[in-house]
Design a protein around this motif. Structure first.
Motif, PDB file in Angstrom:
ATOM      1  N   ALA A   2       0.824  -1.204   0.000  1.00 16.27           N
ATOM      2  CA  ALA A   2       0.000   0.000   0.000  1.00 16.27           C
ATOM      3  C   ALA A   2       0.862   1.260   0.000  1.00 16.27           C
ATOM      4  CB  ALA A   2      -0.908  -0.004   1.231  1.00 16.27           C
ATOM      5  N   ARG A   3       0.470   2.249  -0.777  1.00 17.56           N
ATOM      6  CA  ARG A   3       1.231   3.498  -0.849  1.00 17.56           C
ATOM      7  C   ARG A   3       0.933   4.412   0.342  1.00 17.56           C
ATOM      8  NH1 ARG A   3       0.272   6.968  -4.667  1.00 17.56           N
ATOM      9  NH2 ARG A   3      -1.810   6.222  -5.201  1.00 17.56           N
ATOM     10  N   PHE A   4      -0.174   4.173   1.030  1.00 15.91           N
ATOM     11  CA  PHE A   4      -0.549   4.979   2.187  1.00 15.91           C
ATOM     12  C   PHE A   4      -0.825   4.058   3.370  1.00 15.91           C
ATOM     13  CE2 PHE A   4      -2.014   7.285  -1.604  1.00 15.91           C
ATOM     14  CZ  PHE A   4      -1.317   8.476  -1.450  1.00 15.91           C
ATOM     15  N   ASP A   5      -0.382   4.441   4.559  1.00 20.20           N
ATOM     16  CA  ASP A   5      -0.610   3.601   5.723  1.00 20.20           C
ATOM     17  C   ASP A   5      -2.031   3.794   6.261  1.00 20.20           C
ATOM     18  OD1 ASP A   5      -0.656   5.957   7.250  1.00 20.20           O
ATOM     19  OD2 ASP A   5       1.388   5.701   7.982  1.00 20.20           O
ATOM     20  N   VAL A   9      -4.899   6.683   5.218  1.00 18.50           N
ATOM     21  CA  VAL A   9      -6.113   6.283   4.496  1.00 18.50           C
ATOM     22  C   VAL A   9      -7.362   6.753   5.231  1.00 18.50           C
ATOM     23  CG1 VAL A   9      -7.513   4.323   3.737  1.00 18.50           C
ATOM     24  CG2 VAL A   9      -5.046   4.297   3.370  1.00 18.50           C
ATOM     25  N   SER A  62      -4.169   0.007 -10.356  1.00 19.72           N
ATOM     26  CA  SER A  62      -3.306   0.420  -9.258  1.00 19.72           C
ATOM     27  C   SER A  62      -2.055   1.128  -9.775  1.00 19.72           C
ATOM     28  CB  SER A  62      -2.911  -0.803  -8.415  1.00 19.72           C
ATOM     29  OG  SER A  62      -2.113  -0.442  -7.317  1.00 19.72           O
ATOM     30  N   ALA A  73      -6.001   7.063  -2.533  1.00 24.15           N
ATOM     31  CA  ALA A  73      -5.868   5.765  -1.867  1.00 24.15           C
ATOM     32  C   ALA A  73      -6.852   4.819  -2.541  1.00 24.15           C
ATOM     33  CB  ALA A  73      -6.168   5.894  -0.383  1.00 24.15           C
ATOM     34  N   CYS A  94      -4.877  -0.128  -0.739  1.00 24.39           N
ATOM     35  CA  CYS A  94      -4.614   0.665   0.461  1.00 24.39           C
ATOM     36  C   CYS A  94      -5.630   0.393   1.566  1.00 24.39           C
ATOM     37  CB  CYS A  94      -4.634   2.148   0.124  1.00 24.39           C
ATOM     38  SG  CYS A  94      -3.299   2.666  -0.974  1.00 24.39           S
ATOM     39  N   VAL A 114      -3.036  -2.518   7.065  1.00 18.85           N
ATOM     40  CA  VAL A 114      -3.980  -2.062   6.042  1.00 18.85           C
ATOM     41  C   VAL A 114      -5.377  -2.036   6.667  1.00 18.85           C
ATOM     42  CG1 VAL A 114      -5.119  -2.693   3.876  1.00 18.85           C
ATOM     43  CG2 VAL A 114      -2.643  -2.923   4.093  1.00 18.85           C
TER      44      VAL A 114
END
Length: 222
Positions: A2-5, A9, A62, A73, A94, A114
């Motif tokens: 995932a690019r964002f934690d 998110v 994605s 996200a 995400c 996630v």
């Protein structure tokens, strides 16, 4: 990965107050819909695991989002077992959303930090989900349970963060009912992108409808 934690998110969902929910077997259509929503201010988008080879569409989507919608996200919905959740997380999901609560998915998502948002229809289900680390629970189906369910739930459990999906519409009347009841955010599907508008590739309509809905939500929060 995932690019964002998880924290990032949930912040995106809270700040915008709306998560579009969409599926299409044509990846090019999916890309255009996501970009139109992004241009309209959306920062969290749920692509549902509804059709054959949906994961292949998500994989391409994605990669597209990472470049063309860098602050978006992208998550996956309609997930009912942990193997499917793991597959999508490997492709960059995400967040994970389901129509029901599966503790095995919660455990797997927690391992990767996630967020998992399970569908719940009772106070006991929401309590059970929270015990496994689900910070955000989905009240589903929203049009069956209604705003009064959310308001009633929050009275004894005010710490609860609730997303409602099912029957949510981008109108002043509908959104007012949900946000006055106390929802954290709403999930919205077909009303944002009617089939005829998608078929006509009217992406400007989608962008405008997202802007309109987000503005209503911001006004309700003032």
């Amino acid at each position: 990965m995932a690019r964002f934690d998880k924290i990032a998110v949930l912040q995106k969902m809270q700040q915008t107050g709306m998560v579009p929910v969409f599926y299409h077997k044509d990846v090019n259509v999916a890309k255009q819909v996501v970009k139109a929503c992004y241009d309209g201010g959306v920062r969290a988008f749920e692509f549902t695991n509804r059709g054959d080879f949906a994961h292949e569409v998500f994989d391409e989507l994605s990669k597209f989002v990472a470049v063309e919608c860098p602050e978006m996200a992208l998550g996956v919905g309609s997930v009912v077992e942990e193997a499917t959740a793991a597959l999508y997380i490997q492709m960059g999901a995400c967040f994970v959303v389901g129509p029901m609560f599966n503790p095995a998915i919660a455990k797997m998502c927690n391992r990767r930090l996630v967020p998992y948002t399970p569908g719940c229809g009772t106070v006991s289900e929401i309590n059970a989900a929270q015990e496994t680390g689900c910070d955000l629970c989905k009240v589903f189906p929203g049009d069956v349970l209604g705003p009064k369910f959310v308001k009633g739930l929050l009275a004894p459990m005010p710490w609860s963060k609730i997303m409602v999906t099912g029957g949510v519409e981008p109108t002043q009347e509908n959104l007012t009912a949900w946000f006055k009841a106390g929802v954290f955010c709403v999930g919205m599907g077909s009303k944002l992108f009617p089939k005829d508008k998608v078929a006509a590739q009217d992406w400007a309509f989608v962008t405008a409808k997202c802007k309109e809905a987000l503005q209503i939500i911001q006004n309700l929060r003032k």
